[in-house]
Write an enzyme that holds these catalytic residues in place. Sequence first.
Site, PDB file in Angstrom:
ATOM      1  N   CYS A 138       0.828  -1.213   0.000  1.00  0.00           N
ATOM      2  CA  CYS A 138       0.000   0.000   0.000  1.00  0.00           C
ATOM      3  C   CYS A 138       0.854   1.251   0.000  1.00  0.00           C
ATOM      4  O   CYS A 138       0.539   2.240  -0.663  1.00  0.00           O
ATOM      5  CB  CYS A 138      -0.941  -0.005   1.197  1.00  0.00           C
ATOM      6  N   HIS A 160      -1.815   1.554   7.274  1.00  0.00           N
ATOM      7  CA  HIS A 160      -2.173   1.537   5.863  1.00  0.00           C
ATOM      8  C   HIS A 160      -1.876   2.889   5.237  1.00  0.00           C
ATOM      9  O   HIS A 160      -2.149   3.936   5.836  1.00  0.00           O
ATOM     10  CB  HIS A 160      -3.664   1.227   5.745  1.00  0.00           C
ATOM     11  N   ASN A 204      -8.408   4.156  -2.035  1.00  0.00           N
ATOM     12  CA  ASN A 204      -7.781   2.974  -1.462  1.00  0.00           C
ATOM     13  C   ASN A 204      -7.130   2.159  -2.578  1.00  0.00           C
ATOM     14  O   ASN A 204      -7.274   2.472  -3.761  1.00  0.00           O
ATOM     15  CB  ASN A 204      -8.832   2.147  -0.707  1.00  0.00           C
TER      16      ASN A 204
END
Length: 319
Positions: free
Chosen positions: A106, A273, A293
């Site tokens: 990520c 994240h 995302n």
Amino acid sequence: MMLLILLATFLTFTTNSLQLSTNYEDVNELINYINNLNTTWKAGKNSYTSEDIKVRLGALEEPDLVFLKHEIDENIEIPESFDAREEWPHCESIKEIRDQGSCGSCWALAVVEAISDRICIATKGQQQVEISAENLIACCDTCGMGCMGGWSFASWDFYVNTGYVTGGLYNSKKGCQPYSIAGCGSGPLPPCKKVLEPTPQCQHKCIDGYNMTYAEDKHYGKKSYGFSNDNKALQIDIMQNGPVVTSFTVYDDFAIYKSGVYQRTSGQVVGGHAVKVIGWGVENGVDYWIVANSWNTYWGDKGFFKIRRGTNECNFEID
């Protein structure tokens, strides 16, 4: 060879993951619990559990950093709402949602997404590129441990000092080094693996048939800078230069986000994240950030989510 005039990153610091197991019945109970609260967001089935997302949470805790100071005009008026997708509709990368697969990348995807956006914005749409996440996770040893996690700020510095080539989504065959890890977890995609995919090997060459050499395809930034706990400066920078990157602490209820303005309602810490922030707004009196995302378009609100703004929700805004 292209030189990007400006880049920026917005960094926060996260908590490393805790062991947590959630079965299907527990997810249903959690969905019902959250929706019965009538809070600012709605939960739903994303085909994810906290175990599924845990392998995707690769934002490692950043070391103490001294950000390069970035001058802004404090007199600029901040609108109530702003959305980079609407401000620069010609930049396709801003609307794109990538899928990191069973890899804790990520931190890399968020950075290359923001770089791609800023190249388009800086060139007024003349250069529409997808910077390669594959190249970053495979070749930047100082940025982290590939699929085992990494640091966003170091990734921006590597962009300035070493540069990245282009590369599209899995199986796209676009760019010099497309992403080689398959998507997973939602909709028609196969379940995510419970263990991490191996980090791709670093290769200083492009895929067969690409029309440039590795060296010719490199893109570089001029400087990197950051913001911490300064929402106004961050908003001005987004308005002037484009999306930015942040990291935050993820709780297990985030896996079942569907719509509305997310705020933690229950659950335990799953991990850290990194995501791309593209704007902000107000919904039913609640201030929020608009965020892209990297869990594909089947998750959440077509891959995007909103998170409460101005309250440091889940360590989203402060170091």
